[in-house]
Design a protein around this motif. Structure first.
Motif, PDB file in Angstrom:
ATOM      1  N   VAL A 178       0.862  -1.192   0.000  1.00 53.08           N
ATOM      2  CA  VAL A 178       0.000   0.000   0.000  1.00 53.08           C
ATOM      3  C   VAL A 178       0.895   1.236   0.000  1.00 53.08           C
ATOM      4  CG1 VAL A 178      -1.850   1.220   1.186  1.00 53.08           C
ATOM      5  CG2 VAL A 178      -1.725  -1.283   1.302  1.00 53.08           C
ATOM      6  N   PRO A 179       0.940   1.999  -1.086  1.00 53.92           N
ATOM      7  CA  PRO A 179       1.920   3.083  -1.233  1.00 53.92           C
ATOM      8  C   PRO A 179       1.870   4.137  -0.130  1.00 53.92           C
ATOM      9  CG  PRO A 179       0.835   2.627  -3.326  1.00 53.92           C
ATOM     10  CD  PRO A 179       0.099   1.857  -2.281  1.00 53.92           C
ATOM     11  N   GLU A 180       0.679   4.468   0.358  1.00 44.31           N
ATOM     12  CA  GLU A 180       0.543   5.570   1.321  1.00 44.31           C
ATOM     13  C   GLU A 180       0.931   5.160   2.740  1.00 44.31           C
ATOM     14  OE1 GLU A 180      -0.038   8.661   0.645  1.00 44.31           O
ATOM     15  OE2 GLU A 180      -0.326   8.300  -1.504  1.00 44.31           O
ATOM     16  N   LEU A 181       1.054   3.865   3.007  1.00 40.02           N
ATOM     17  CA  LEU A 181       1.425   3.401   4.341  1.00 40.02           C
ATOM     18  C   LEU A 181       2.933   3.261   4.450  1.00 40.02           C
ATOM     19  CD1 LEU A 181      -1.283   0.672   5.058  1.00 40.02           C
ATOM     20  CD2 LEU A 181      -1.311   3.113   5.636  1.00 40.02           C
ATOM     21  N   THR A 182       3.431   3.263   5.676  1.00 35.22           N
ATOM     22  CA  THR A 182       4.866   3.123   5.905  1.00 35.22           C
ATOM     23  C   THR A 182       5.300   1.673   5.718  1.00 35.22           C
ATOM     24  OG1 THR A 182       4.653   2.648   8.259  1.00 35.22           O
ATOM     25  CG2 THR A 182       4.777   4.982   7.605  1.00 35.22           C
ATOM     26  N   VAL A 183       6.599   1.479   5.706  1.00 31.16           N
ATOM     27  CA  VAL A 183       7.151   0.131   5.609  1.00 31.16           C
ATOM     28  C   VAL A 183       6.660  -0.722   6.777  1.00 31.16           C
ATOM     29  CG1 VAL A 183       9.288  -1.217   5.728  1.00 31.16           C
ATOM     30  CG2 VAL A 183       9.189   0.846   4.303  1.00 31.16           C
ATOM     31  N   ALA A 184       6.730  -0.174   7.997  1.00 35.68           N
ATOM     32  CA  ALA A 184       6.293  -0.920   9.184  1.00 35.68           C
ATOM     33  C   ALA A 184       4.820  -1.302   9.090  1.00 35.68           C
ATOM     34  CB  ALA A 184       6.549  -0.100  10.445  1.00 35.68           C
ATOM     35  N   GLU A 185       3.991  -0.365   8.639  1.00 35.82           N
ATOM     36  CA  GLU A 185       2.550  -0.642   8.532  1.00 35.82           C
ATOM     37  C   GLU A 185       2.286  -1.720   7.490  1.00 35.82           C
ATOM     38  OE1 GLU A 185       0.904   3.797   9.779  1.00 35.82           O
ATOM     39  OE2 GLU A 185       1.515   3.381   7.721  1.00 35.82           O
ATOM     40  N   ASN A 186       3.017  -1.699   6.392  1.00 33.30           N
ATOM     41  CA  ASN A 186       2.855  -2.727   5.369  1.00 33.30           C
ATOM     42  C   ASN A 186       3.306  -4.092   5.867  1.00 33.30           C
ATOM     43  OD1 ASN A 186       2.032  -2.028   2.352  1.00 33.30           O
ATOM     44  ND2 ASN A 186       2.977  -0.190   3.248  1.00 33.30           N
ATOM     45  N   LEU A 187       4.377  -4.122   6.631  1.00 38.29           N
ATOM     46  CA  LEU A 187       4.889  -5.398   7.138  1.00 38.29           C
ATOM     47  C   LEU A 187       3.877  -6.085   8.043  1.00 38.29           C
ATOM     48  CD1 LEU A 187       8.622  -4.555   7.930  1.00 38.29           C
ATOM     49  CD2 LEU A 187       7.783  -6.134   6.189  1.00 38.29           C
ATOM     50  N   ILE A 223      -2.418   0.379  19.159  1.00 36.40           N
ATOM     51  CA  ILE A 223      -1.159   0.137  18.447  1.00 36.40           C
ATOM     52  C   ILE A 223      -0.081   1.051  19.025  1.00 36.40           C
ATOM     53  CG2 ILE A 223       0.009   0.231  16.209  1.00 36.40           C
ATOM     54  CD1 ILE A 223      -2.733  -0.218  14.911  1.00 36.40           C
ATOM     55  N   ARG A 224       0.982   0.469  19.488  1.00 33.57           N
ATOM     56  CA  ARG A 224       2.121   1.247  19.975  1.00 33.57           C
ATOM     57  C   ARG A 224       3.088   1.421  18.808  1.00 33.57           C
ATOM     58  NH1 ARG A 224       4.628  -1.372  25.065  1.00 33.57           N
ATOM     59  NH2 ARG A 224       4.438  -3.270  23.793  1.00 33.57           N
ATOM     60  N   TRP A 225       3.025   2.598  18.206  1.00 34.63           N
ATOM     61  CA  TRP A 225       3.718   2.828  16.940  1.00 34.63           C
ATOM     62  C   TRP A 225       5.231   2.734  17.077  1.00 34.63           C
ATOM     63  CZ3 TRP A 225       0.931   2.225  12.874  1.00 34.63           C
ATOM     64  CH2 TRP A 225      -0.426   2.521  12.907  1.00 34.63           C
ATOM     65  N   ARG A 226       5.776   3.243  18.150  1.00 36.08           N
ATOM     66  CA  ARG A 226       7.232   3.167  18.317  1.00 36.08           C
ATOM     67  C   ARG A 226       7.686   1.717  18.421  1.00 36.08           C
ATOM     68  NH1 ARG A 226       9.964   6.837  22.839  1.00 36.08           N
ATOM     69  NH2 ARG A 226       9.106   8.389  21.387  1.00 36.08           N
ATOM     70  N   ALA A 227       6.937   0.925  19.174  1.00 35.75           N
ATOM     71  CA  ALA A 227       7.280  -0.492  19.299  1.00 35.75           C
ATOM     72  C   ALA A 227       7.097  -1.223  17.966  1.00 35.75           C
ATOM     73  CB  ALA A 227       6.408  -1.141  20.376  1.00 35.75           C
ATOM     74  N   LEU A 228       6.066  -0.839  17.232  1.00 32.98           N
ATOM     75  CA  LEU A 228       5.825  -1.466  15.934  1.00 32.98           C
ATOM     76  C   LEU A 228       6.999  -1.204  14.985  1.00 32.98           C
ATOM     77  CD1 LEU A 228       3.710  -2.932  14.070  1.00 32.98           C
ATOM     78  CD2 LEU A 228       3.081  -0.639  13.287  1.00 32.98           C
ATOM     79  N   ARG A 229       7.456   0.053  14.954  1.00 37.82           N
ATOM     80  CA  ARG A 229       8.575   0.386  14.067  1.00 37.82           C
ATOM     81  C   ARG A 229       9.844  -0.341  14.487  1.00 37.82           C
ATOM     82  NH1 ARG A 229       5.886   5.467  14.054  1.00 37.82           N
ATOM     83  NH2 ARG A 229       7.099   6.203  15.834  1.00 37.82           N
ATOM     84  N   GLY A 245      16.955  -8.718  10.255  1.00 43.97           N
ATOM     85  CA  GLY A 245      17.146 -10.166  10.275  1.00 43.97           C
ATOM     86  C   GLY A 245      17.295 -10.756   8.894  1.00 43.97           C
ATOM     87  N   TYR A 246      16.725 -10.072   7.892  1.00 46.04           N
ATOM     88  CA  TYR A 246      16.850 -10.536   6.507  1.00 46.04           C
ATOM     89  C   TYR A 246      17.783  -9.643   5.698  1.00 46.04           C
ATOM     90  CZ  TYR A 246      12.884 -13.437   7.749  1.00 46.04           C
ATOM     91  OH  TYR A 246      12.053 -14.348   8.367  1.00 46.04           O
ATOM     92  N   GLY A 247      18.518  -8.783   6.389  1.00 50.58           N
ATOM     93  CA  GLY A 247      19.512  -7.960   5.705  1.00 50.58           C
ATOM     94  C   GLY A 247      18.928  -6.879   4.829  1.00 50.58           C
ATOM     95  N   VAL A 248      17.727  -6.391   5.144  1.00 51.70           N
ATOM     96  CA  VAL A 248      17.082  -5.351   4.345  1.00 51.70           C
ATOM     97  C   VAL A 248      17.278  -4.006   5.034  1.00 51.70           C
ATOM     98  CG1 VAL A 248      14.917  -4.554   3.334  1.00 51.70           C
ATOM     99  CG2 VAL A 248      15.377  -7.012   3.517  1.00 51.70           C
ATOM    100  N   GLU A 249      17.980  -3.095   4.382  1.00 51.80           N
ATOM    101  CA  GLU A 249      18.295  -1.796   4.964  1.00 51.80           C
ATOM    102  C   GLU A 249      17.293  -0.750   4.479  1.00 51.80           C
ATOM    103  OE1 GLU A 249      22.327  -0.929   4.045  1.00 51.80           O
ATOM    104  OE2 GLU A 249      23.129  -2.678   5.099  1.00 51.80           O
ATOM    105  N   VAL A 250      16.169  -0.677   5.175  1.00 46.87           N
ATOM    106  CA  VAL A 250      15.111   0.268   4.843  1.00 46.87           C
ATOM    107  C   VAL A 250      14.582   0.846   6.145  1.00 46.87           C
ATOM    108  CG1 VAL A 250      12.826   0.568   3.815  1.00 46.87           C
ATOM    109  CG2 VAL A 250      14.463  -0.957   2.729  1.00 46.87           C
ATOM    110  N   ASP A 251      14.336   2.161   6.181  1.00 49.05           N
ATOM    111  CA  ASP A 251      13.785   2.816   7.365  1.00 49.05           C
ATOM    112  C   ASP A 251      12.307   2.432   7.499  1.00 49.05           C
ATOM    113  OD1 ASP A 251      12.894   4.441   9.386  1.00 49.05           O
ATOM    114  OD2 ASP A 251      13.621   6.315   8.503  1.00 49.05           O
ATOM    115  N   PRO A 252      11.905   1.798   8.595  1.00 49.84           N
ATOM    116  CA  PRO A 252      10.501   1.369   8.757  1.00 49.84           C
ATOM    117  C   PRO A 252       9.502   2.515   8.723  1.00 49.84           C
ATOM    118  CG  PRO A 252      11.918   0.323  10.395  1.00 49.84           C
ATOM    119  CD  PRO A 252      12.732   1.386   9.741  1.00 49.84           C
ATOM    120  N   ALA A 253       9.959   3.741   8.992  1.00 50.40           N
ATOM    121  CA  ALA A 253       9.040   4.883   9.009  1.00 50.40           C
ATOM    122  C   ALA A 253       8.820   5.485   7.625  1.00 50.40           C
ATOM    123  CB  ALA A 253       9.570   5.960   9.958  1.00 50.40           C
TER     124      ALA A 253
END
Length: 543
Positions: free
Chosen positions: A110-119, A130-136, A145-153
Motif C-alpha cells: 500500500v503506497p501511502e502506508l509506511t514500511v512498518a505498517e505494510n509489514l 497500536i504502539r507505533w514506536r514499538a511497531l517500528r 534479520g533478513y539484511g534489508v536496509e530500509v527505514d521502517p518509518a
C-alpha cells in the motif's frame, strides 16, 4: 533428438526418498476454467534452499500453477504438499501464508502506508491500541534479520522498486513461509538492482529458503537458478539441472521445436512502397531505448517481446497514449505530436488496444456507436451525429469485416469475443489510417477468429497502408514481412519472413541471436543499457 523426445527423457526427479522433504511438491494438478484446460496433470518439485526456475510461453500454465501453490485456486485434481505435509485446507488464508508467498511483478504493498505498517498489515487485533514506536522497532528488527536496509518509518511510495521487493520478501518470510515465488522480479530493475536482488536471494537461499523464479529472461535463469522446469500447453515437459542445459535445449522445450534452418519466406502481395511511418530516436526512459524504425506501404512489421519487454509501450506511444522522453514520429511525412491521441488519429494512426474490454469498447453501447467513435464528427453537420449516417456507416463496416451481429443497433456486449474484436478494428479503420498499430490483436479469441482478424490486418497493408503488430504470440507474427525482437527495451534482432519459432523465441527471451537473425548490439543480460538498432525496412526484408 526431437524436442518432445528430449522432453520425455528429462522429466526430472521425483521427491527423494531420503533427505529433507521437498519445500513444495505438486503432482497431477488439473485445473479447468469452463472448456479451457489451464493445467493438465502438471507437476513441480522445489527443494529446500533451491532456486528453481519455472518458464514457458504465455498460456503454458505458469500463472495457474502459482495460484494453486498459494491457495488462490482450487485444483480439480492432484495434490500439493509442503515439507511433506498436505497443503492447508481450501480457504485457510493464514495457513497458506505460512507455507508459500508470491512477490508479484506489480507491487502488492500500500503506497501511502509506511514500511512498518505494510509489514504488519492485517495482523493488528481489534480492540488493541497500536504502539507505533514499538511497531517500528519490531519492523526494524525484522528487516535487519533478513539484511534489508530500509527505514521502517518511510512510506512505501518513497521507495524504489528494488526496495519494495525486499520489503515484500521480508513480509512473506515473517509469516513463516519457506517458499517464495518471484514473478518476473527483474522486469522493472536496472542492472545494478538486478545484481543486488540476486545477491540477496543467494543469501536467503543459503539459509534454506526456496525460490520459484518465474522469468521470460533465460539468461537470468542460468545466472541464478539450480533447476528449471518448463511448461508447454498446460503440461509439464521438462525438469533438469540448469548447469549443462544449453539455451537451445531450453528454448526447444518451450516451443516444441529444435533449432534448424529457416522456413520458406512468405511471398508478399506486392513490394513495399513509400514510407508511411518513420520513428526517429523515439525513447521512454525505463521502458524502451531510442528507436529508429520505418514502415512502408504494403508492409506488416512485428514487434515481438514479452510482457515487460517495452514493446507494448512502443505501441501505446505511437497511438498517443504515452508521452515519450524524446524522438520524432512522422506519418507520410507529417509530424505527429507525441502524447496526443487526437493528433495521432488526425495524422493517420489507427490503434487496436490489447484489452478490448478496458480500452476498446463501450459495453453499454451498440455496435454502430462503438464502430464510429473515431469518426463521430463526420456523421452530421456542425459536429452533430445523425443516427441514420451512423447506422449506414456501421452497416458498411459490418459487411466489410464480416461482423456477426443482428444489426448496427445490437449492444456490443452481446457479441462473441472475436466479433467484439472486429468492432474494435472497425473503429481503428474508420478513418482509413495510413498505418494500423495493433497490440496483441487476437488476445482472448478462438482460432477461427484469430485467422479472420489477422487476415484483416494483412488486407490493410495489401491495400496500401502499413501495419505494426505488437505481440508475443507467434501466430500473430506469422503474417509479418519482418519481425523485430524487443528485449529489455531495445531491439536486439530482426528477422525476415520465414523465421523459425526457435529463433524468434530465443531472441525474445534474451538468448544471443543465432543463424537467421540480424544480431543486435553486443552485450549480455548483465549489460542492461539498451541501445538502438537501426530498423529501416527495405523491400520487406531484414537490412
Amino acid at each position: 533428438m526431437a524436442a518432445d523426445e528430449h522432453t520425455v527423457a528429462a522429466n526430472g526427479p521425483e521427491p527423494a526418498a531420503n533427505g529433507p522433504a521437498a519445500a513444495v511438491h505438486a503432482e497431477g494438478i488439473v485445473k479447468r476454467y469452463g472448456p479451457t484446460v489451464a493445467l493438465d496433470g502438471a507437476r513441480l518439485t522445489v527443494r529446500p534452499g533451491e532456486a528453481h526456475a519455472l518458464v514457458g510461453r504465455n498460456g503454458a500454465g505458469k500463472s495457474t500453477l502459482v495460484s494453486v501453490l498459494t491457495g488462490m485456486a482450487r485444483p480439480d485434481a492432484g495434490h500439493v504438499t509442503f515439507g511433506g505435509a498436505p497443503a492447508p485446507g481450501w480457504g485457510d488464508t493464514a495457513a497458506w501464508q505460512r507455507k508459500a508467498a508470491c512477490v508479484h511483478q506489480k507491487p502488492m504493498t500500500v503506497p501511502e502506508l509506511t514500511v512498518a505498517e505494510n509489514l504488519y498489515l492485517g495482523r493488528f487485533q481489534g480492540g488493541h491500541t497500536i504502539r507505533w514506536r514499538a511497531l517500528r522497532e519490531r519492523a526494524r528488527e525484522l528487516l535487519a534479520g533478513y539484511g534489508v536496509e530500509v527505514d521502517p518509518a518511510t512510506r512505501i511510495k518513497e521507495l524504489g522498486v528494488e526496495q519494495r521487493q525486499f520489503v515484500e520478501i521480508a513480509r512473506a518470510l515473517s509469516f513463516g513461509a519457506r517458499l517464495i515465488i518471484l514473478d518476473e522480479p527483474t522486469a522493472r530493475l536496472d542492472a545494478a538492482g538486478i545484481d543486488r536482488l540476486f545477491g540477496k536471494l543467494r543469501e536467503l537461499r543459503d539459509r534454506g529458503v526456496a525460490f520459484l523464479f518465474i522469468s521470460h529472461h533465460l539468461q537470468e535463469v542460468h545466472e541464478l537458478c539450480d533447476t528449471v522446469t518448463v511448461f508447454r500447453d498446460a503440461r509439464h515437459v521438462l525438469t533438469a539441472p540448469v548447469p549443462g542445459l544449453t539455451k537451445d535445449a531450453l528454448v526447444a522445450a518451450m516451443t516444441g521445436e529444435e533449432a534448424g534452418p529457416a522456413g520458406r519466406p512468405r511471398t508478399a502481395a506486392r513490394p513495399p512502397g513509400e514510407p508511411v511511418l518513420r520513428i526517429q530516436q523515439l525513447a521512454d526512459t525505463g521502458h524502451f531505448a531510442p528507436l529508429d524504425l520505418t514502415v512502408r506501404a504494403g508492409e506488416v512489421v512485428g514487434l515481438a517481446g514479452a510482457t515487460a519487454s517495452g514493446a507494448t509501450e512502443i505501441g501505446r506511444t505511437l497511438a498517443g497514449l504515452r508521452a515519450p522522453d524524446g524522438g520524432r514520429i512522422t506519418v507520410r511525412g507529417r509530424p505527429v505530436r507525441t502524447g496526443s491521441v487526437p493528433h495521432a488519429l488526425a495524422a493517420g494512426i489507427g490503434y487496436v488496444p490489447e484489452d478490448r474490454h478496458r480500452e476498446g469498447l463501450v459495453p453499454g453501447r451498440s455496435v454502430a456507436e462503438n464502430a464510429t467513435l473515431t469518426v463521430a464528427g463526420r456523421l452530421g453537420p456542425r459536429g452533430t451525429v445523425l443516427p441514420s449516417r451512423t447506422r449506414a456507416f456501421a452497416r458498411k463496416m459490418i459487411a466489410a469485416l464480416d461482423i456477426k451481429a443482428t444489426g448496427p443497433g445490437q449492444p456490443v456486449s452481446g457479441l462473441s469475443g472475436g466479433n467484439q474484436q472486429k468492432v474494435v478494428i472497425a473503429r481503428a479503420l474508420a478513418r482509413e489510417p495510413a498505418v494500423l498499430v495493433a497490440v496483441r490483436p487476437t488476445n482472448g479469441v478462438d482460432v477461427k477468429s484469430k485467422d479472420a482478424l489477422l487476415g484483416v490486418v494483412r488486407e490493410v497493408a495489401d491495400g496500401g497502408s502499413g501495419a505494426v503488430i505488437v505481440s508475443d504470440e507467434l501466430d500473430d507474427l506469422r503474417i509479418c514481412d519482418r519481425v523485430l525482437a524487443v528485449f529489455h527495451g531495445r531491439v536486439t534482432a530482426e528477422f525476415a519472413a520465414g523465421w523459425r519459432d526457435h529463433e524468434l523465441v530465443a531472441a525474445m527471451e534474451g538468448v544471443p541471436a543465432g543463424e537467421g537473425a540480424a544480431p543486435g548490439p553486443s552485450g549480455t543480460a548483465r549489460d542492461r543499457e539498451p541501445k538502438a538498432l537501426d530498423t529501416h525496412g527495405t523491400e520487406g526484408t531484414a537490412p
